[in-house]
Write a protein that holds these residues in place. Sequence first.
Motif, mmCIF file in Angstrom:
data_model
loop_
_atom_site.group_PDB
_atom_site.id
_atom_site.type_symbol
_atom_site.label_atom_id
_atom_site.label_comp_id
_atom_site.label_asym_id
_atom_site.label_seq_id
_atom_site.Cartn_x
_atom_site.Cartn_y
_atom_site.Cartn_z
ATOM 1 N N THR A 99 -5.273 14.272 39.354
ATOM 2 C CA THR A 99 -5.286 14.648 37.943
ATOM 3 C C THR A 99 -5.585 16.121 37.695
ATOM 4 N N GLU A 100 -6.184 16.788 38.678
ATOM 5 C CA GLU A 100 -6.481 18.219 38.584
ATOM 6 C C GLU A 100 -5.813 18.957 39.748
ATOM 7 N N PRO A 101 -4.497 18.792 39.921
ATOM 8 C CA PRO A 101 -3.840 19.339 41.118
ATOM 9 C C PRO A 101 -3.760 20.853 41.148
ATOM 10 N N TYR A 102 -3.965 21.501 39.991
ATOM 11 C CA TYR A 102 -3.930 22.956 39.945
ATOM 12 C C TYR A 102 -5.276 23.582 40.296
ATOM 13 N N SER A 103 -6.305 22.751 40.430
ATOM 14 C CA SER A 103 -7.651 23.249 40.711
ATOM 15 C C SER A 103 -8.202 22.763 42.039
ATOM 16 N N SER A 104 -7.674 21.656 42.543
ATOM 17 C CA SER A 104 -8.229 21.063 43.761
ATOM 18 C C SER A 104 -7.137 20.294 44.481
ATOM 19 N N ALA A 201 -3.715 18.253 26.864
ATOM 20 C CA ALA A 201 -3.364 19.616 26.464
ATOM 21 C C ALA A 201 -3.692 20.628 27.555
ATOM 22 N N THR A 202 -4.797 20.402 28.303
ATOM 23 C CA THR A 202 -5.179 21.339 29.355
ATOM 24 C C THR A 202 -4.144 21.358 30.471
ATOM 25 N N PHE A 203 -3.736 20.179 30.935
ATOM 26 C CA PHE A 203 -2.737 20.100 32.009
ATOM 27 C C PHE A 203 -1.415 20.721 31.553
ATOM 28 N N ALA A 208 2.334 25.365 31.678
ATOM 29 C CA ALA A 208 3.105 26.359 30.937
ATOM 30 C C ALA A 208 2.714 27.776 31.348
ATOM 31 N N ASP A 209 1.431 28.005 31.559
ATOM 32 C CA ASP A 209 0.965 29.339 31.954
ATOM 33 C C ASP A 209 1.526 29.764 33.306
ATOM 34 N N ASN A 210 1.860 28.791 34.130
ATOM 35 C CA ASN A 210 2.364 29.086 35.478
ATOM 36 C C ASN A 210 3.851 28.772 35.635
ATOM 37 N N GLN A 211 4.522 28.536 34.526
ATOM 38 C CA GLN A 211 5.891 28.041 34.612
ATOM 39 C C GLN A 211 6.807 28.967 35.398
ATOM 40 N N SER A 212 6.721 30.261 35.155
ATOM 41 C CA SER A 212 7.655 31.174 35.819
ATOM 42 C C SER A 212 7.435 31.203 37.325
ATOM 43 N N ARG A 213 6.182 31.165 37.759
ATOM 44 C CA ARG A 213 5.981 31.201 39.209
ATOM 45 C C ARG A 213 6.206 29.831 39.836
#
Length: 613
Positions: A99-104, A201-203, A208-213
């Motif tokens: 559920t938090e794959p961008y952090s851990s 909303a956080t996920f 979205a903040d990382n969409q381009s990369r």
Amino acid sequence: MVTVTHRSARARAIIALGATIAVASVAVAAPASGAPSVAASVVVAAGRPAPPAPSTSTGYGGAVSSVDAEASAIGLAVLRTGGNAVDAAVAAAAALGVTEPYSSGIGGGGYFVYFDAATGEVTTIDGRETAPADMPTTAFVDLATGQPYVFANAVSSGLSVGVPGTLATWQTALDRYGTRSLRQTLAPSIVLATRGFKVDATFAQQTADNQSRFAAFPATAKLFLPKGAPPVVGTTFRNLDLAKTYLRIALRGTDAFYQGAIADEIAALVQHPVTTPGATLPAYSGYMTADDIAGYRVLEQDATHIDYRGLDIYGMAPSSSGGTTVGESLNILENFDLSSASAAQSLHLYFEATAHAFADRNAYVGDPAFVDVPTETLLSQDFADARACVIDPDAASPKPVPPASLDAAGCTSVPAAEHADTENLSTTHLSVVDRWGNAVAYTLTIEQTGGSGMTVPGRGFLLNNELTDFSFTPTTPKDPNTVEPGKRPRSSMSPTIVLDDGDVRYVVGSPGGSMIITTVTQVLMNRIDLGMALPEAVAAPRASQRNSAAVAAEQGFRTAYEAQLSPFGHQFATSAEIGAVAAIEVGAGGLMTAVAEPVRRGGGTALVVKPTK
């Protein structure tokens, strides 16, 4: 239509096998008479949406706090069915990987602090990522220009990826202190990854903040940008690839990750990053090999320890700078009566303490296998007293303040140096206490939000970018955080356990890059010195002074305190959000207060086994 049917059948098969693993665990960890079965509890916990998520719970029998409702519910199910704090922490951490794959996740690392109530001992596991054996000191320098690579370009590349330590941490913790197998503790997250979770909303915003990369790496785009766009809030996000990877590890053990096909695939991706046609990222090649992965080992070592206001504060020793810097900050504050000071003066002294401690951190702390870290000195009260004597109770020191001299008495220092801190904000933390009084503080990470941005194709997890925590440019004399083969980059993760007369009193930690140190320090100061209840101590507005010209502060902090602190000479810069604390307090009669963030990072979830009415 055929694809959907095939995917559903595959999902049903994975859920069924995950449930089978859970059922098989009953024979290994039978619950108390009359209690629900382990199988029933863990599958129910992962097989339906988590219940409403309170940020504060009080009660008895065990407690879990994390940033995520699913993870906390899974950890609580383990505690309810007789598992101990270690079993619950590993199960919850596996869920955070979903559920938090961008952090851990299993592509990263972290630090695990454990208190054993039976022995009264606090021990730690250093699962920090390591640099590959062939990585040179100049790895982050463009040899054509002699200049360091642009940080953002280095992040999204194979060059940034350290050898992952998370799975080895889980296995070691369970072997040493747990009562259940890795196979059992992974079962609910296999179901969770297959069933999926509701996108919040956080996920959605992090995606979205990382969409381009993310779009620059085909496997990442396929998994996290369905139909070419971030997932929509309220939809269900499934990760069948991660479910299969967890299932493979559950059935075959950690060798399935550290040796064989997965290790080969990680090494190949690091050495030869694959980007989409037209992608503009340099995606530099890294140095990691399958031998580096097979050779990874966690380190088991003593915790750091100080006495603060009669409490025993235990933290993480180097390679983390968390334990030494939180410890030194509190030892400096020991010289001042904060409980009798005004709020403004207490906060001024907190800023000065952390600024001086950060000066010493930057000068002296690195991987002790490569650097002679003066841990004992940094944690000594005499050393902190000498630092306190240069602090003016009524005026801010010019920044940056210089580090202390290690071999001179009195109020002494050495010349100050500017320090660029590249440690990123995205990490996660969980705290657990069980019915027997055992406790775990566990901070884990893949570094940047989304790590390196590279997903191992078909495996469902992102690789870390932890090696960008190293100092990019070699210096003379040598920076303690210089890149070296096999070295662990300095971290600020600060999982902390506080004992009162031999029993656990507080468990606390946070994400936040180098602001983790100040967040943990501020929460402890709020609770111990300023008389706030734990929920207030966590929710209070935060500010972070890390030996820089301006104090990073949340807008709420600036609104409440800037006018009072400006006369001391402090300057401020707005930081949108500082930390995401997960904490537990054990009070009189064993009453547990579990606290997570009410708002930050979308709010966390804190649960207890037997809530009070």
